[in-house]
Every structure is written in structure tokens, then in C-alpha cells.
Design a protein around this motif. Structure first.
Motif, PDB file in Angstrom:
ATOM      1  N   LEU A   1       0.819  -1.213   0.000  1.00 12.07           N
ATOM      2  CA  LEU A   1       0.000   0.000   0.000  1.00 12.07           C
ATOM      3  C   LEU A   1       0.853   1.264   0.000  1.00 12.07           C
ATOM      4  O   LEU A   1       0.322   2.369   0.020  1.00 12.07           O
ATOM      5  CB  LEU A   1      -0.916   0.013   1.235  1.00 12.07           C
TER       6      LEU A   1
ATOM      7  N   CYS B   1       3.328  -4.469   9.149  1.00 18.73           N
ATOM      8  CA  CYS B   1       2.789  -4.297   7.783  1.00 18.73           C
ATOM      9  C   CYS B   1       1.312  -4.651   7.737  1.00 18.73           C
ATOM     10  O   CYS B   1       0.923  -5.738   8.142  1.00 18.73           O
ATOM     11  CB  CYS B   1       3.550  -5.184   6.801  1.00 18.73           C
ATOM     12  N   PRO B   2       0.483  -3.720   7.236  1.00 18.25           N
ATOM     13  CA  PRO B   2      -0.954  -3.992   7.180  1.00 18.25           C
ATOM     14  C   PRO B   2      -1.335  -5.114   6.212  1.00 18.25           C
ATOM     15  O   PRO B   2      -2.436  -5.638   6.298  1.00 18.25           O
ATOM     16  CB  PRO B   2      -1.562  -2.657   6.739  1.00 18.25           C
ATOM     17  N   LEU B   3      -0.449  -5.466   5.304  1.00 12.84           N
ATOM     18  CA  LEU B   3      -0.741  -6.584   4.397  1.00 12.84           C
ATOM     19  C   LEU B   3      -0.075  -7.883   4.845  1.00 12.84           C
ATOM     20  O   LEU B   3      -0.098  -8.869   4.121  1.00 12.84           O
ATOM     21  CB  LEU B   3      -0.285  -6.245   2.973  1.00 12.84           C
ATOM     22  N   HIS B   4       0.518  -7.871   6.032  1.00 17.05           N
ATOM     23  CA  HIS B   4       1.257  -9.057   6.502  1.00 17.05           C
ATOM     24  C   HIS B   4       2.428  -9.412   5.591  1.00 17.05           C
ATOM     25  O   HIS B   4       2.760 -10.586   5.443  1.00 17.05           O
ATOM     26  CB  HIS B   4       0.337 -10.276   6.644  1.00 17.05           C
TER      27      HIS B   4
ATOM     28  N   ARG C   1      -8.102  -1.148   7.131  1.00 15.07           N
ATOM     29  CA  ARG C   1      -7.132  -1.491   6.088  1.00 15.07           C
ATOM     30  C   ARG C   1      -5.867  -2.101   6.697  1.00 15.07           C
ATOM     31  O   ARG C   1      -4.754  -1.739   6.346  1.00 15.07           O
ATOM     32  CB  ARG C   1      -6.777  -0.235   5.274  1.00 15.07           C
ATOM     33  N   ASP C   2      -6.047  -3.031   7.593  1.00 14.32           N
ATOM     34  CA  ASP C   2      -4.894  -3.546   8.325  1.00 14.32           C
ATOM     35  C   ASP C   2      -5.139  -4.991   8.770  1.00 14.32           C
ATOM     36  O   ASP C   2      -5.959  -5.240   9.648  1.00 14.32           O
ATOM     37  CB  ASP C   2      -4.648  -2.654   9.547  1.00 14.32           C
ATOM     38  N   ARG C   3      -4.416  -5.918   8.139  1.00 14.94           N
ATOM     39  CA  ARG C   3      -4.553  -7.325   8.528  1.00 14.94           C
ATOM     40  C   ARG C   3      -4.121  -7.561   9.972  1.00 14.94           C
ATOM     41  O   ARG C   3      -4.596  -8.468  10.627  1.00 14.94           O
ATOM     42  CB  ARG C   3      -3.675  -8.213   7.629  1.00 14.94           C
ATOM     43  N   GLN C   4      -3.186  -6.715  10.433  1.00 14.85           N
ATOM     44  CA  GLN C   4      -2.653  -6.931  11.783  1.00 14.85           C
ATOM     45  C   GLN C   4      -3.757  -6.846  12.834  1.00 14.85           C
ATOM     46  O   GLN C   4      -3.686  -7.508  13.865  1.00 14.85           O
ATOM     47  CB  GLN C   4      -1.560  -5.901  12.115  1.00 14.85           C
TER      48      GLN C   4
END
Lengths: 237, 347
Positions: free
Chosen positions: A42, A97-100, B168-171
Motif C-alpha cells: 500500500l 505491515c498492514p498486508l502481513h 485497512r490492516d490485517r494486523q
């Protein structure tokens, strides 16, 4: 489609020395871990914002991910020369990281490819580790008591000179039979070294060492010959 | 005449109740809180984006109609108990202030949302550093008096907004965009500028989603009229230095790494399904979509249709939504109920 022979995890001995940019990028992207460490990006910068190296060096995990994702092979190759070696492998980037993604994990893959391909950077970067490499190659240990010498550890403080004396005596304070040695971390049998050498040979590690450090390879070769003769003679008896 | 139960008295539920009552249906408006208005009332929103309508006035107009209308029975501090389906609708037990059993022909679920609790994302230090607050808390501050630092009551000379907290954050488990936080924060920045003419106001974003007509009404206006600075970069962590929040991150466009102190930090927390939504969905046999919101079964036909005939959805219960979209969906749900019941206009 990715050619499986490009997967460096196979440690293909024929890949040692191949340094054309496209094949390096293919090796990175076909690594079995690649899909786990890069999902997308992102461009949010939370990895770099978290990165201790970013704070002090010209290094950004975000830029590493973006450059690999963009598929610019020449730029990726250029990064493998110096840029990625600023990573401390702390993996804070992966934690945030927000996308892992795991930019640190991507850097690890890139470093392994760089080493395997014997890139110029690796010659330079591995220089200070010559003694460690010799130990790893000969007996499979990284650090041994006799490596603790004041000259090599100027930043370790005033105790190091004392620590480097009377090694055998100090080792006796550890009442474990296998640790009563000073030139290895523990007693390593010639049979163990013998097996190690077979692995190094089969996987191409020796070929790699020959390429990146011919002098070291010469030393190692003599050692290998010696141990093999010793072990094989023992087997004949 | 048919009776309809509307569950949740936020903007969507209030509008649905009003419309149904005006069409001559009896409405039971069930609300678990002691007040009407949902999140709008809970956080005392002062100005509403994008038009800066007065929150209290909008709220007053919304609630006055249902409290005054003879066909609407308002049941505050009440919850749904057992639910059984019947031939012509649902037998619903109500508990709490209004303890009763009701038979209704249709149900509208307008259970809304709750804000993401930023304690779940430890990097922002919310709950640890007093001057790190949420956008909802900023609204409460603006409603109560001058905006101030929680630590010492001083008027802030610098305020940072952090976007996408809990979105918007998988964490943190929320992979969707909460849709309104960019615009709400921008609105708050513009309002804050009135109170703090000299303060440095900075927005930390990864994308600014002031889509449609909000682009110039909010985003450009914030920069051109209110002198608000936008920095592209998700803040990586907040610590505290000399008693002030210290923001650490990467300016991904210009400046690279930064460490930046602010007097006050506002977290633009996203939306999550309200706490009771899952339980109500189970009671009424309504499916939820992968993020936990109520699933719109035929979004190309009507926003209100669920998988369960006779049960409809409106507002943020089906996903993050603005007040005006929620109001609109209140009407959409009312229309879907009329269609379901076969109500015809007669001369």
C-alpha cells in the motif's frame, strides 16, 4: 511460469556465479517463501517508519518491496550489492505491515541469492567473517574459545584480554566432557566433518567458496583432504 | 394494520421508523441505549461532514418525528430476547425497560457500528499516553468546550491526525476501508482551525479518500482555507518525549524518516459491526459478510434485502457508512418493507 531450476533453495551448483539481473530476480521471486513475504504493498511506509536502519542509513524496506514488485531486475540487482545489507533482520516491519508482508523476509531471500550467486558484494561483506567461515567449513562451529582475542574484539571492553588467557583451564570450569576443547565449541569428530564436506560438495558450497574466496578455499581443501584420508584409513582398519 | 419492528435508533433506524409511520404502519422502535440517535448522540457530533450541518439540530429533527408520531412506539433501554418465526412474520420477545412479546410482520436491523478500540493496536500508545485520543473523543471535547490536552488541560499548539486506525490492516483483522474517517478528520481539522488559529495541524495518511464532491469541499478547503498539512505515511509508533506524544514514521514522498512531537494526537478510528449485531443476526437467521457486517443479499436490487425474507437491513449494520447514506438506507428499508407487505397506494 517459473523454471524450478531457478529456485535457489535447491542450491543448484550450476547457478553459482550466475549474475545476470533477470535470473537473480527470477531466483528471488521463485523462492518458496516469496509468496509468504510479499502480498502487495500500500506504500504506507509503516515498515520504514518502524525500521531502525531507515532511521540512520539510506535504507527503506518499503523501497525494497516496491522495487521487487515493480520487476525492475537491474534495480533489484543494484540493491543486492549494498542497499539490502543495511537490514538488521529485526522483523519489526513484518510485525506492523498492514498486508502481513515481511520486508525483512524478502531481504533474507535476496541476501541468500546474493551469497549463492557469489556477487561482488558478498566478497566484500564476508571478509570480516573469514575466521568464522573457516570454522563453519571445517567443523561446523561458528565461534570457538580460541577466537576470543583482544585484537579481534576491540569493542568488547576491558575483560577480553583476561578472557583470552588460560583457555583450557577456564574450560575445565564447565564440567562437560565434550566442552574440554578450545579450538572448537565442542568436540567434533572427524566423521562429522567428513559428512559435512560431502554435503558442502554435493550442494555446491565448496564451488561457491572457491569463487568468492580462492585463498580460503585452498586452506579448506587441504583440510578436507587430510580429514578424508584420516577417516577412510580408520574405516579400512 | 401491519406492525414493523425497527431495531436500532440511529440515523438509519430513525428514518426507517419515520417513513413507515408516515405510510400508516405501526412501528416498534427498539433501542438498547437510554437515548435516541445512535453514534451521533453518543459522541455528541457537533458538525456533520460534508456540509457542516449542526449535529444536535439534525439529531433533534430526526428524533422529534418519531417521539411525536402516534404510530411509533419507542422502546429505549430494551433488547431483543427470543425470536420465533410465524406464518406472517416474527414473534419477538423484548427485554429490559420494555418487557413484552410482540408479533411483527417485518423487521429492520439498523444496529449500526462501534468505533475500533485503538487499544488493540498497541503501536499508537492509546490508553498509555493521555494526549492520544480518538476522533470521537475529539468530538466530545469540541461539544463540551475548548479542545485541550488531556494531560494538563493546556490548549494544544500542534495537533496530529492519524488515518486508518483499525482500518485497512490485517494486523488488527480489519481489511476494509471505513469510508468516512478521512472526510471526518478533515472536517474536524477545519473546525479545529476556528478554535486554534495558530496551531500546526497535520494529517498523516496513506490515501486521502474524500471521494466525490468531498474533494474540494473538504480536502482542498482544508489546505487552502485552513492551512492543514497532509503527510503521506502511516505512523509506525507513538512514544512520549518530555510529556508530549512523539510520532515516528516515514514520510514516503518527501522527507523520509521523521520523529515529530505533537501536543495532541487524534486517531481516526474505523468502524466495526456493533457488539450486538452478531447475536441479532443469529436470532433472525441473517447471514453476515466476511468482515462481520450484515450481508446485503441483493445489493443490485435493494440495499435493504437480506437472505431472510421479512428481515431487512439499513445503515452501518451492513458496512461503514456516512450519516446521509444511513438516512437514505432507512428509506430504502422502509420501501422494501412496503413491497414485502404488498402495501398499495389507494386513492
Amino acid at each position: 511460469m517459473v523454471d524450478a531450476s531457478e529456485t535457489h533453495l535447491k542450491l543448484d551448483p550450476d547457478a553459482v556465479g550466475r549474475q545476470d539481473a533477470d535470473s537473480l530476480l527470477r531466483a528471488i521471486q521463485s523462492d518458496i517463501r516469496y509468496r509468504e513475504v510479499v502480498h502487495g504493498c500500500l506504500n504506507c511506509g509503516v515498515c520504514s517508519g518502524s525500521c531502525p536502519s531507515h532511521r540512520f542509513f539510506d535504507y527503506s524496506p518499503r523501497v525494497v518491496v516496491q522495487t521487487v514488485l515493480a520487476g525492475d531486475a537491474e534495480a533489484v540487482k543494484a540493491m543486492m550489492d549494498e542497499y539490502i545489507w543495511a537490514c538488521a533482520q529485526c522483523y519489526t516491519c513484518a510485525m506492523r505491515c498492514p498486508l502481513h508482508n515481511s520486508p525483512g523476509g524478502l531481504v533474507m531471500i535476496m541476501r541468500e541469492v546474493a551469497v549463492w550467486r557469489g556477487m561482488e558484494a558478498v566478497h566484500r561483506l564476508l571478509k570480516p567473517y573469514g575466521r568464522v567461515l573457516l570454522k563453519v567449513l571445517s567443523i561446523g562451529n561458528q565461534l570457538t574459545p580460541d577466537m576470543i582475542q583482544p585484537d579481534f574484539f576491540p569493542d568488547w571492553g576491558p575483560k577480553i584480554p583476561w578472557s583470552s588467557t588460560d583457555l583450557a583451564l577456564k574450560r575445565k570450569a564447565i564440567p562437560v566432557y565434550t566442552l574440554q576443547v578450545t579450538s572448537s565449541a565442542w568436540r567434533v569428530s572427524p566423521e562429522t566433518s567428513y559428512e559435512l564436506y560431502t554435503i558442502y560438495e554435493e550442494t555446491g558450497v565448496f564451488r561457491l567458496i572457491e569463487q568468492i574466496d580462492p585463498n580460503l578455499f585452498e586452506v579448506v581443501s587441504d583440510m578436507v583432504e587430510e580429514v578424508r584420508e584420516l577417516v577412510e584409513a580408520g574405516r579400512d582398519d | 394494520m401491519a406492525k414493523v419492528m425497527v431495531i436500532g435508533a440511529g440515523p438509519a433506524g430513525l428514518r426507517a421508523a419515520e417513513s413507515l409511520a408516515r405510510f400508516g404502519l405501526d412501528v416498534l422502535l427498539v433501542e438498547q441505549a437510554p437515548y435516541l440517535g445512535g453514534a451521533l448522540a453518543r459522541h455528541r457530533y457537533g458538525g456533520l461532514m460534508p456540509y457542516f450541518d449542526s449535529g444536535p439540530q439534525v439529531l433533534k429533527a430526526m428524533t422529534a418525528v418519531v417521539t411525536d408520531h402516534a404510530r411509533v412506539t419507542v422502546c429505549t433501554e430494551s433488547q431483543v430476547g427470543r425470536v420465533e418465526s410465524t406464518d406472517g412474520g416474527f414473534q419477538v420477545e423484548l427485554m429490559g425497560q420494555t418487557a413484552t412479546e410482540e408479533h411483527v410482520q417485518a423487521v429492520i436491523l439498523a444496529t449500526g457500528f462501534t468505533h475500533f478500540d485503538p487499544r488493540r493496536d498497541a503501536k499508537y500508545g492509546y490508553g498509555l499516553f493521555p494526549d492520544v485520543i480518538t476522533g470521537a473523543e475529539l468530538e466530545e471535547q469540541m461539544a463540551a468546550g475548548p479542545v485541550h490536552r488531556v494531560s494538563n488541560g493546556a490548549i494544544p499548539e500542534s495537533v496530529a491526525f492519524i488515518y486508518c486506525v483499525g482500518s485497512r490492516d490485517r494486523q488488527v483483522g480489519n481489511t476494509y476501508c471505513s469510508r468516512v474517517c478521512c472526510a471526518v478528520s478533515t472536517k474536524q481539522g477545519i473546525e479545529l482551525r476556528q478554535q486554534l488559529p495558530q496551531a500546526r495541524i497535520v494529517m498523516f495518511y496513506m490515501d486521502v479518500r474524500t471521494y466525490g464532491l468531498w474533494e474540494d469541499q473538504l480536502y482542498w478547503r482544508a489546505q487552502e482555507e485552513a492551512g492543514i498539512v497532509y503527510v503521506k505515511g502511516r505512523v509506525a509508533e507513538i512514544t512520549q518525549h518530555d510529556g508530549r506524544p512523539l510520532l515516528k514514521g516515514e514520510d514516503t514522498l518527501i522527507r523520509g524518516p521523521f520523529e515529530w512531537e505533537f501536543d495532541l494526537v487524534v486517531l481516526a478510528t474505523g468502524m466495526e459491526p456493533a457488539a450486538g449485531t452478531a447475536a441479532l443476526a443469529a436470532k433472525f437467521g441473517v447471514e453476515r459478510e466476511p468482515h462481520g457486517f450484515l450481508r446485503q443479499a441483493k445489493p443490485m436490487v435493494s440495499a435493504a434485502i437480506t437472505n431472510r425474507p421479512g428481515v431487512f437491513v439499513a445503515g452501518a449494520a451492513s458496512g461503514p457508512k456516512t450519516v446521509e447514506d444511513s438516512v437514505m438506507e432507512g428509506d430504502v428499508a422502509a420501501m422494501a418493507v412496503l413491497e414485502h407487505l404488498g402495501v398499495k397506494a389507494t386513492p
